[in-house]
Scaffold this active site. Sequence first.
Site, PDB file in Angstrom:
ATOM      1  N   GLU A 177      32.262  51.202  30.803  1.00 46.96           N
ATOM      2  CA  GLU A 177      33.567  51.741  31.221  1.00 46.96           C
ATOM      3  C   GLU A 177      33.980  52.925  30.348  1.00 46.96           C
ATOM      4  OE1 GLU A 177      35.310  47.451  32.817  1.00 46.96           O
ATOM      5  OE2 GLU A 177      35.932  48.213  30.874  1.00 46.96           O
ATOM      6  N   ASP A 220      37.780  32.843  23.956  1.00 48.79           N
ATOM      7  CA  ASP A 220      36.730  33.513  23.177  1.00 48.79           C
ATOM      8  C   ASP A 220      36.393  32.779  21.884  1.00 48.79           C
ATOM      9  OD1 ASP A 220      36.686  35.407  25.119  1.00 48.79           O
ATOM     10  OD2 ASP A 220      37.352  37.079  23.876  1.00 48.79           O
ATOM     11  N   GLY A 270      47.179  35.206  24.335  1.00 51.43           N
ATOM     12  CA  GLY A 270      46.278  35.965  25.205  1.00 51.43           C
ATOM     13  C   GLY A 270      46.066  35.203  26.505  1.00 51.43           C
TER      14      GLY A 270
END
Length: 432
Positions: free
Chosen positions: A178, A307, A20
């Site tokens: 969003e 994360d 990622g």
Amino acid sequence: MESTSTSKTVPPTVVILGGGFGGLSAAKTLANKPVSVTLLDRTNHHLFQPLLYQVATAGLNPADIAQPIRHILRDAGNITVVLAEVSSIDPSSKRLLTPQGRSFTYDYLIVAAGARHSYFGHEQWEGNAPGLKTLEDALELRRRILGAFETAEMAESEEIRRSAQTFVIVGAGPTGVEMAGAIAELARHALAADFRKIDARKTQVILLDAAPRVLPTFAEDLSASALKQLRHMGVDVRTNKTVKELNAEGVTIDGEFIASRTVVWAAGNAASPLARELGAATDRAGRVLVNADLSVPNHPEIYAIGDMASFTHQTGTALPGVSPVAIQMGRRAGQNILAQIDRRPTRPFKYFDKGSMATIGRNRAVADLKFARFGGFLAWLGWLFVHLIFLIGFRNKAFVFLEWAWAYFTYSHGARLIYGAFRPKVSPPGSA
Ligand SMILES: Cc1cc2nc3c(=O)[nH]c(=O)nc-3n(C[C@H](O)[C@H](O)[C@H](O)COP(=O)(O)OP(=O)(O)OC[C@H]3O[C@@H](n4cnc5c(N)ncnc54)[C@H](O)[C@@H]3O)c2cc1C
């Protein structure tokens, strides 16, 4: 160059778990350096998560926001990309294991496996309220969202039509905002002329959050601006509302039941469970409490980033789970490994915060750029620009730009495909 545990001619082995934002940034830092790198990921692609909601709401296609990891790293001769899921890490034997029994050993390890959704102890809700982290999640949400309109069109009762045309988004952080804005626009513009029996514009989009305001990590004036923009788009925003129960029929909040066939979970994150295997303390979100140089306590050869890491050394609270944090951490972890190999001291991580943005819909966004805070059209243009710049690959940038331009001028969403057979449930419960 000095090597660690291996002989002088064999370069040290670095394993990066995860391709990622964090893992890829670490890999680029170590590219063509005197180390042998293996990057493991359970998917073959690097995913640009900030645009996932557009795949879920039929604005973009999966290939627009993802790139094969081996293609991105094709010029780095010292990096081997392996498609493999890691099921456990054994720091004592410096080994990672896959469910098939394959193992990978390392001299240095960078753990960057990201996060999943957290249902705060209500994991049984996941089936009825999926979240958005992977391309599979986005396609499943797209199937449910577009499928809900098909269900409404075929509904045999007003009750079913109404619940099919009611979308609930739980969590009013950037992803929830969003999603709410994008579903409202899909209903009011892109789908408005496509159906014969229903009026797609009468779709109800409800955005819930337990916090007192939307976008709680943004400044209060930007939250207020986002709320105004959402309401202008017809989104029903309900703050200070906690989900008490959630099932296939809908959501219960503080004594009120909202009948809805489509619920989206955008409320919480938990670090990859692999964080617990590193033998270090974790925070409430399961993130490793890392040292100032991003290494894992008692394991100078292991770095946890992105994360999965809770880094509190700079501000006293954990840095947010956003891509710039992961990218900068990946760079620092890679540089610190090179320093260790050269027998230089490692350096503490320092996050350079350029600000944050959240989009709400067409011509609508909020931006906090540190030197200025604003909402509306300018913020939206800035958001478009930043996301295009950071999207990996020229092809992706070009395709996304064209899709956005097309959607802007035609009010159409080009990716309105439901993959696989869809069987709408159009009869009331108990009937045939
Ligand atoms: C919907 C959404 C919208 C977002 N919007 C924004 C935004 O607008 N701006 C922003 O800055 N940030 C945004 N973020 C946050 C940002 O994407 C993350 O902070 C960032 O991706 C973290 O990077 P990472 O490297 O830690 O993890 P990830 O990017 O999640 O990468 C983890 C990688 O590890 C792999 N992996 C996981 N487990 C295993 C395993 N067991 N074995 C092998 N491989 C594994 C995964 O396949 C993945 O490739 C958003 C996130 C989401 C989900």
